[in-house]
Write an enzyme that holds these catalytic residues in place. Structure first.
Site, PDB file in Angstrom:
ATOM      1  N   ASP A  14       0.818  -1.213   0.000  1.00  0.00           N
ATOM      2  CA  ASP A  14       0.000   0.000   0.000  1.00  0.00           C
ATOM      3  C   ASP A  14       0.851   1.263   0.000  1.00  0.00           C
ATOM      4  OD1 ASP A  14      -1.833  -2.008   0.331  1.00  0.00           O
ATOM      5  OD2 ASP A  14      -2.953  -1.020   1.920  1.00  0.00           O
ATOM      6  N   ARG A  94      -0.347   3.544  17.005  1.00  0.00           N
ATOM      7  CA  ARG A  94      -0.721   4.605  16.072  1.00  0.00           C
ATOM      8  C   ARG A  94      -0.474   6.026  16.610  1.00  0.00           C
ATOM      9  NH1 ARG A  94       0.343   1.123  12.717  1.00  0.00           N
ATOM     10  NH2 ARG A  94      -1.276   0.172  11.428  1.00  0.00           N
ATOM     11  N   ASP A 123      -7.667   2.953  11.603  1.00  0.00           N
ATOM     12  CA  ASP A 123      -6.376   3.635  11.619  1.00  0.00           C
ATOM     13  C   ASP A 123      -6.443   5.047  11.056  1.00  0.00           C
ATOM     14  OD1 ASP A 123      -4.940   1.722  12.924  1.00  0.00           O
ATOM     15  OD2 ASP A 123      -4.149   0.761  11.119  1.00  0.00           O
ATOM     16  N   SER A 175      -3.603  -8.610   5.011  1.00  0.00           N
ATOM     17  CA  SER A 175      -3.115  -7.322   5.495  1.00  0.00           C
ATOM     18  C   SER A 175      -2.626  -7.530   6.923  1.00  0.00           C
ATOM     19  CB  SER A 175      -4.241  -6.283   5.452  1.00  0.00           C
ATOM     20  OG  SER A 175      -3.805  -5.071   6.024  1.00  0.00           O
TER      21      SER A 175
END
Length: 440
Positions: A14, A94, A123, A175
Site C-alpha cells: 500500500d 498509532r 487507523d 493485510s
C-alpha cells in the site's frame, strides 16, 4: 519549489504505491518515514526501496523503548482490553507513529502528512486524531479516500505498471500489522467469518495443538504495576516483551480469532497473536486481585473498559484519557509482587501470587480456629445488610394481607417419617423377593 509531504511508510504494497502516487499524481516531494515499533523488517532494504520508488528522503526512526515506556506501560497498568479480547496492539502504536510524523514534518518544513489507512478502517481516525491534536495546521492526505484504486489487487497492478518491487501476491494477500506487542492478520479468506482460519496464517506462534507437550512454569515480577523480571532475572522494557513473546509463542499462547466492532460502524474479523502481552495481562490481573480492595478493583474495571475504548478510537491525546491515566497510576502504587504462571497448549494461567502489599490475611479467612474474627458479629452485619429487603417484605405483606395466598408449584412432593418407614419396608420386601427368585 514543490511542497513536501511526510508519508507513513512501511515498504509494503500500500505505502509503496502511495509513495509513487503522491509523486506522480499529486506532484509532491515525498519524505518517507518508517517508525520502528518493533516490526521485524530489514530496515536497510526499506529506506533503499523508498528512495528507489521516488522518495526524496527516507527516515528510519527507532521508538521501541518509547513505545514500551510511554504507551504499552500505560495500557498494562490500565488493564485495557477492547471488547474483552483485543489487547490493542495496533491501537497503542498509532498515536506514537502520528507523533513522529508530526515531528519530522516540522523538521522538514512539510505542509502535509499522508497515511495508507483505508476509508473503512480505524487507523485513519487514529492517525488523524493524533495529527490534529499535535499539529492541526498540517494537511492530511488519505489516498484510499481519493484515488481510483479500489482494492489491493488494483494496487498490485499499479505497482507492476510502475516497476515497484513486491513481496505480496494475490494468493498471499493478508493485510498484516506488526510491532513488538503483536501481529495482526486481516483480509483474504478471513473476510468470511464462516471460514475457519488456517494455522498457516500464524507468523509468531505455533498453533495451540502443536505447543510444547510439557507444562512450563514461569514467574513474573512487578513493581508499581509494571513487569521488571522474568524468573527472577531483570530485563530492559523492550527485551522483557521480546523474551515473553519467545516463551509464549512456543506454547501457542495469545492467539485470538475475533469479530470486532470498528469505530466507523462496521464489524471486521481478524486473527491476532499477542503471546507476551497475554502473559503480562494475566499476571497483572492476578496481582491486582491480591493487593487492591474490592471497591477500587471494581471501579477500575469500569475505567479500564472506557480506557480501552478511548485507545481503540484514537483518542490517546484526549483530556479524558490523560485524566484517567492519573487515576490508574494511583491504583498501581502497591501493585508490586511476584506471580507464577503455567503455560500449556495455548493456555496461560496464574497459579500463585505474593506481595508485600497483599490484602489477603490467612488469619481472617482460615477455616480453622482463629482469635481475630468473631463469627457472632456476622449476625448483626446480615441484619443491617438485609434491612431493605426486610422492610420491603413487610410492606408487601401489609398490602396483601386481605388477599388469599395461593402458592403454586409445578412439582412438589411432601415426605414424613411414616413415608420413610414404608419406603424402607418396600425396599426390604423387594430384596427378599429377589433372593427367593434366585434360589428357585
Amino acid at each position: 519549489m514543490k511542497e513536501k509531504v511526510v508519508l507513513a511508510y512501511s515498504g509494503g504494497l500500500d505505502t509503496s504505491v502511495i509513495l509513487k502516487w503522491l509523486e506522480v499524481e499529486k506532484g509532491y516531494d515525498v519524505i518517507a518515514v518508517c517508525v520502528d515499533v518493533g516490526q521485524k523488517e530489514e530496515y536497510s532494504d526499506i529506506w533503499k526501496k523508498a528512495l528507489k520508488t521516488g522518495a526524496k528522503k527516507a527516515y528510519i526512526v527507532d521508538v521501541k523503548e518509547e513505545f514500551v515506556k510511554n504507551y504499552l506501560y500505560k495500557g498494562i497498568k490500565a488493564g485495557a482490553i477492547y471488547e474483552d479480547d483485543y489487547l490493542l496492539g495496533t491501537s497503542f502504536a498509532r498515536p506514537l507513529i502520528a507523533k513522529k510524523l508530526v515531528e519530522i514534518a516540522k523538521i522538514e518544513g512539510a505542509s502535509a502528512i499522508a497515511h495508507g489507512a483505508t476509508g473503512k478502517g480505524n487507523d485513519q481516525v487514529r492517525f488523524e486524531a493524533g495529527i490534529k491534536a499535535l499539529s492541526p495546521e498540517l494537511k492530511i492526505i488519505a489516498p484510499w479516500r481519493e484515488w481510483n484504486l479500489k482494492s489491493r489487487e488494483d494496487c498490485i497492478e499499479y505497482a507492476k505498471e510502475n516497476n515497484i518491487s513486491l513481496t505480496v501476491t494475490k494468493k498471499n494477500i493478508y493485510s498484516r500489522d506488526e510491532n513488538l506487542w503483536h501481529i495482526s492478520h486481516e483480509g483474504g479468506n478471513l473476510e468470511d467469518p464462516w471460514n475457519i482460519h488456517s494455522e498457516d496464517v500464524y507468523k509468531w506462534c505455533v498453533s495451540p495443538e502443536k505447543g510444547q507437550d510439557e507444562v512450563e512454569e514461569i514467574s513474573l515480577t512487578f513493581e508499581s504495576g509494571l513487569p521488571i523480571k522474568i524468573n527472577g532475572i531483570s530485563y530492559s522494557p523492550v527485551d522483557l516483551i521480546y523474551k515473553l513473546n519467545e516463551i509464549g509463542s512456543k506454547h501457542g499462547v495469545g492467539i485470538i480469532d475475533i469479530v470486532e466492532n470498528r469505530l466507523v460502524g462496521m464489524k471486521s474479523r481478524g486473527v491476532y497473536e499477542t503471546p507476551g502481552g497475554t502473559i503480562i495481562y494475566e499476571a497483572h490481573k492476578s496481582l491486582e486481585k491480591l493487593v487492591l480492595d474490592r471497591q477500587t478493583l471494581s471501579f477500575k474495571k469500569q475505567v479500564s473498559q472506557k480506557y480501552a475504548d478511548l485507545v481503540y478510537d484514537g483518542l490517546w491525546f484526549s483530556p479524558l484519557k490523560e485524566a484517567i491515566d492519573s487515576f490508574i497510576d494511583s491504583t498501581q502504587e502497591n501493585v508490586t509482587g511476584e506471580v507464577k504462571l503455567k503455560l500449556y497448549k495455548g493456555k496461560c494461567t496464574s497459579i500463585a501470587t505474593k506481595s508485600m502489599y497483599s490484602l489477603y490475611s490467612e488469619e481472617y479467612v482460615t477455616f480453622g480456629e482463629d482469635e481475630v474474627y468473631n463469627q457472632k458479629d456476622a449476625e448483626g452485619f446480615i441484619n443491617l445488610f438485609t434491612l431493605p429487603l426486610k422492610i420491603k417484605a413487610i410492606l408487601n405483606n401489609n398490602l396483601n394481607e386481605n388477599k388469599t395466598n395461593e402458592i403454586e408449584f409445578d412439582n412438589m412432593y411432601m415426605y414424613d417419617s411414616e413415608t420413610l418407614v414404608d419406603f424402607i419396608k418396600e425396599d426390604l420386601d423387594e430384596k427378599m423377593f429377589s433372593k427367593s427368585k434366585a434360589a428357585i
